[in-house]
Motif scaffolding. Structure first.
Motif, PDB file in Angstrom:
ATOM      1  N   MET A   1       0.720  -1.430  -0.215  1.00  0.00           N
ATOM      2  CA  MET A   1       0.078   0.144  -0.199  1.00  0.00           C
ATOM      3  C   MET A   1       0.996   1.756  -0.043  1.00  0.00           C
ATOM      4  O   MET A   1       1.215   1.300   0.488  1.00  0.00           O
ATOM      5  N   GLU A   2       0.237   2.168  -0.966  1.00  0.00           N
ATOM      6  CA  GLU A   2       0.781   3.718  -1.166  1.00  0.00           C
ATOM      7  C   GLU A   2       0.123   4.700  -0.426  1.00  0.00           C
ATOM      8  O   GLU A   2      -0.933   5.007  -1.056  1.00  0.00           O
ATOM      9  N   ILE A   3       1.108   5.737   1.432  1.00  0.00           N
ATOM     10  CA  ILE A   3       0.278   6.649   1.330  1.00  0.00           C
ATOM     11  C   ILE A   3       1.125   8.050   0.943  1.00  0.00           C
ATOM     12  O   ILE A   3       2.487   7.883   1.836  1.00  0.00           O
ATOM     13  N   LYS A   4       0.653   8.642   0.644  1.00  0.00           N
ATOM     14  CA  LYS A   4       1.524   9.982  -0.027  1.00  0.00           C
ATOM     15  C   LYS A   4       0.672  11.116   1.220  1.00  0.00           C
ATOM     16  O   LYS A   4      -0.629  11.393   1.230  1.00  0.00           O
ATOM     17  N   VAL A   5       0.969  11.810   2.449  1.00  0.00           N
ATOM     18  CA  VAL A   5       0.713  13.039   3.200  1.00  0.00           C
ATOM     19  C   VAL A   5       0.926  13.596   2.031  1.00  0.00           C
ATOM     20  O   VAL A   5       2.333  13.910   2.517  1.00  0.00           O
ATOM     21  N   GLU A  17       0.481  12.803   8.895  1.00  0.00           N
ATOM     22  CA  GLU A  17       1.074  11.901   9.164  1.00  0.00           C
ATOM     23  C   GLU A  17       1.277  11.342  10.251  1.00  0.00           C
ATOM     24  O   GLU A  17       1.413  10.108  10.388  1.00  0.00           O
ATOM     25  N   LYS A  18       1.433  11.942  11.553  1.00  0.00           N
ATOM     26  CA  LYS A  18       1.423  11.213  12.912  1.00  0.00           C
ATOM     27  C   LYS A  18       0.111  10.384  12.503  1.00  0.00           C
ATOM     28  O   LYS A  18      -0.050   9.351  12.725  1.00  0.00           O
ATOM     29  N   LEU A  19      -0.647  10.691  12.612  1.00  0.00           N
ATOM     30  CA  LEU A  19      -1.924  10.047  12.768  1.00  0.00           C
ATOM     31  C   LEU A  19      -2.439   9.028  12.037  1.00  0.00           C
ATOM     32  O   LEU A  19      -2.507   7.255  12.353  1.00  0.00           O
ATOM     33  N   VAL A  20      -1.458   9.104  10.778  1.00  0.00           N
ATOM     34  CA  VAL A  20      -1.402   7.535   9.453  1.00  0.00           C
ATOM     35  C   VAL A  20      -0.782   6.775  10.515  1.00  0.00           C
ATOM     36  O   VAL A  20      -0.678   5.790  10.285  1.00  0.00           O
ATOM     37  N   ARG A  21       0.659   7.040  10.895  1.00  0.00           N
ATOM     38  CA  ARG A  21       1.309   6.073  11.550  1.00  0.00           C
ATOM     39  C   ARG A  21       0.625   5.253  12.141  1.00  0.00           C
ATOM     40  O   ARG A  21       1.125   3.875  12.799  1.00  0.00           O
ATOM     41  N   LEU A  24      -2.026   2.796  11.439  1.00  0.00           N
ATOM     42  CA  LEU A  24      -1.220   1.815  10.594  1.00  0.00           C
ATOM     43  C   LEU A  24      -0.650   0.478  11.688  1.00  0.00           C
ATOM     44  O   LEU A  24      -0.832  -0.672  11.401  1.00  0.00           O
ATOM     45  N   ALA A  25      -0.244   1.381  13.080  1.00  0.00           N
ATOM     46  CA  ALA A  25       0.359   1.142  13.802  1.00  0.00           C
ATOM     47  C   ALA A  25      -0.439  -0.078  13.780  1.00  0.00           C
ATOM     48  O   ALA A  25      -0.723  -1.624  14.796  1.00  0.00           O
ATOM     49  N   GLU A  26      -2.113   0.768  14.556  1.00  0.00           N
ATOM     50  CA  GLU A  26      -3.315  -0.424  15.286  1.00  0.00           C
ATOM     51  C   GLU A  26      -3.320  -1.729  14.573  1.00  0.00           C
ATOM     52  O   GLU A  26      -4.017  -2.471  15.012  1.00  0.00           O
ATOM     53  N   ILE A  27      -3.060  -1.190  13.266  1.00  0.00           N
ATOM     54  CA  ILE A  27      -4.347  -1.812  12.411  1.00  0.00           C
ATOM     55  C   ILE A  27      -3.166  -2.971  11.782  1.00  0.00           C
ATOM     56  O   ILE A  27      -3.922  -4.073  10.797  1.00  0.00           O
ATOM     57  N   ASN A  28      -2.379  -2.846  12.024  1.00  0.00           N
ATOM     58  CA  ASN A  28      -0.841  -4.011  11.028  1.00  0.00           C
ATOM     59  C   ASN A  28      -1.319  -4.032  10.054  1.00  0.00           C
ATOM     60  O   ASN A  28      -1.408  -5.293   9.690  1.00  0.00           O
ATOM     61  N   VAL A  29      -1.345  -3.399   8.744  1.00  0.00           N
ATOM     62  CA  VAL A  29      -1.219  -3.135   7.627  1.00  0.00           C
ATOM     63  C   VAL A  29      -0.237  -3.042   7.208  1.00  0.00           C
ATOM     64  O   VAL A  29       0.851  -1.705   7.677  1.00  0.00           O
ATOM     65  N   PRO A  30       0.746  -2.830   6.529  1.00  0.00           N
ATOM     66  CA  PRO A  30       2.173  -2.545   5.943  1.00  0.00           C
ATOM     67  C   PRO A  30       1.837  -1.564   5.067  1.00  0.00           C
ATOM     68  O   PRO A  30       1.309  -2.018   4.031  1.00  0.00           O
ATOM     69  N   ALA A  31       2.567  -0.493   5.198  1.00  0.00           N
ATOM     70  CA  ALA A  31       2.499   0.537   4.258  1.00  0.00           C
ATOM     71  C   ALA A  31       4.005   1.678   4.030  1.00  0.00           C
ATOM     72  O   ALA A  31       4.267   1.622   5.122  1.00  0.00           O
ATOM     73  N   GLY A  63      -7.501  19.290   2.259  1.00  0.00           N
ATOM     74  CA  GLY A  63      -7.782  20.481   3.699  1.00  0.00           C
ATOM     75  C   GLY A  63      -8.574  20.475   4.489  1.00  0.00           C
ATOM     76  O   GLY A  63      -8.629  21.406   5.788  1.00  0.00           O
ATOM     77  N   ARG A  64      -8.046  19.304   4.929  1.00  0.00           N
ATOM     78  CA  ARG A  64      -8.102  19.338   6.880  1.00  0.00           C
ATOM     79  C   ARG A  64      -7.592  17.870   7.011  1.00  0.00           C
ATOM     80  O   ARG A  64      -6.749  17.429   6.586  1.00  0.00           O
ATOM     81  N   VAL A  65      -8.099  17.873   8.404  1.00  0.00           N
ATOM     82  CA  VAL A  65      -7.211  16.830   9.286  1.00  0.00           C
ATOM     83  C   VAL A  65      -8.244  15.996   9.465  1.00  0.00           C
ATOM     84  O   VAL A  65      -9.100  16.126  10.058  1.00  0.00           O
ATOM     85  N   PRO A  66      -7.752  14.452   9.084  1.00  0.00           N
ATOM     86  CA  PRO A  66      -9.286  14.032   9.366  1.00  0.00           C
ATOM     87  C   PRO A  66      -8.846  12.952  10.641  1.00  0.00           C
ATOM     88  O   PRO A  66      -7.512  12.945  11.155  1.00  0.00           O
ATOM     89  N   ASN A  67     -10.232  12.519  11.492  1.00  0.00           N
ATOM     90  CA  ASN A  67      -9.674  11.722  12.486  1.00  0.00           C
ATOM     91  C   ASN A  67      -9.708   9.962  12.570  1.00  0.00           C
ATOM     92  O   ASN A  67      -8.632  10.015  10.863  1.00  0.00           O
ATOM     93  N   LYS A  68      -9.086   9.508  13.581  1.00  0.00           N
ATOM     94  CA  LYS A  68      -8.144   8.480  13.050  1.00  0.00           C
ATOM     95  C   LYS A  68      -9.060   7.111  12.703  1.00  0.00           C
ATOM     96  O   LYS A  68      -8.915   6.572  11.288  1.00  0.00           O
ATOM     97  N   ALA A  69     -10.489   7.483  13.306  1.00  0.00           N
ATOM     98  CA  ALA A  69     -11.743   6.876  12.679  1.00  0.00           C
ATOM     99  C   ALA A  69     -11.709   6.720  10.868  1.00  0.00           C
ATOM    100  O   ALA A  69     -11.879   5.911   9.989  1.00  0.00           O
ATOM    101  N   ASP A  70     -11.607   8.345  10.517  1.00  0.00           N
ATOM    102  CA  ASP A  70     -12.068   8.296   9.141  1.00  0.00           C
ATOM    103  C   ASP A  70     -10.428   7.908   8.594  1.00  0.00           C
ATOM    104  O   ASP A  70     -10.518   7.343   7.472  1.00  0.00           O
ATOM    105  N   ILE A  71      -9.791   7.755   9.035  1.00  0.00           N
ATOM    106  CA  ILE A  71      -8.217   7.412   8.591  1.00  0.00           C
ATOM    107  C   ILE A  71      -7.981   5.548   8.167  1.00  0.00           C
ATOM    108  O   ILE A  71      -8.007   4.809   7.343  1.00  0.00           O
ATOM    109  N   LYS A  72      -8.252   5.148   9.354  1.00  0.00           N
ATOM    110  CA  LYS A  72      -8.780   3.724   9.170  1.00  0.00           C
ATOM    111  C   LYS A  72      -9.569   3.116   8.513  1.00  0.00           C
ATOM    112  O   LYS A  72      -9.201   2.027   7.598  1.00  0.00           O
TER     113      LYS A  72
END
Length: 79
Positions: A1-5, A17-21, A24-31, A63-72
Motif C-alpha cells: 500500500m502506498e500512502i502519501k501525505v 502523517e502522525k495519525l496515519v502512522r 497503520l501500527a494499530e491495525i497492523n497494515v504494512p504501507a 484541506g482538513r485533518v481526518p480523525n483516526k476513525a476516518d483514516i482507518k
C-alpha cells in the motif's frame, strides 16, 4: 500500500502523517508512507488545500485533518 501525505510542512500536515502512522501500527497494515512537500507534485494530484491524503494513487482527503476513525476506514477500503 502506498500512502502519501501532501503538505508543505505545516502543523496540520505533520498531524496527518502522525495519525496515519499510528493507525497503520494499530491495525497492523504494512504501507509505504511518504511525505510530499513539493508544491508542483501536490498540484499534480489536484489538491489546492493541504493537508492532503493519497492512498494508492487516489486523493482521499484534502484541506482538513481526518480523525483516526476516518483514516482507518480509508485505509481498509484500499486493502
Amino acid at each position: 500500500m502506498e500512502i502519501k501525505v501532501l503538505g508543505t510542512g505545516c502543523q496540520k500536515c505533520k498531524e496527518v502523517e502522525k495519525l496515519v502512522r499510528e493507525v497503520l501500527a494499530e491495525i497492523n497494515v504494512p504501507a509505504n508512507v511518504e511525505k510530499v512537500e513539493d508544491i508542483a507534485q501536490i498540484v499534480q494530484y489536484g489538491v489546492m488545500l493541504t493537508p492532503g491524503l493519497v492512498i494508492n494513487g487516489k486523493v482521499k482527503v484534502s484541506g482538513r485533518v481526518p480523525n483516526k476513525a476516518d483514516i482507518k476506514k480509508l485505509i481498509e477500503e484500499e486493502k
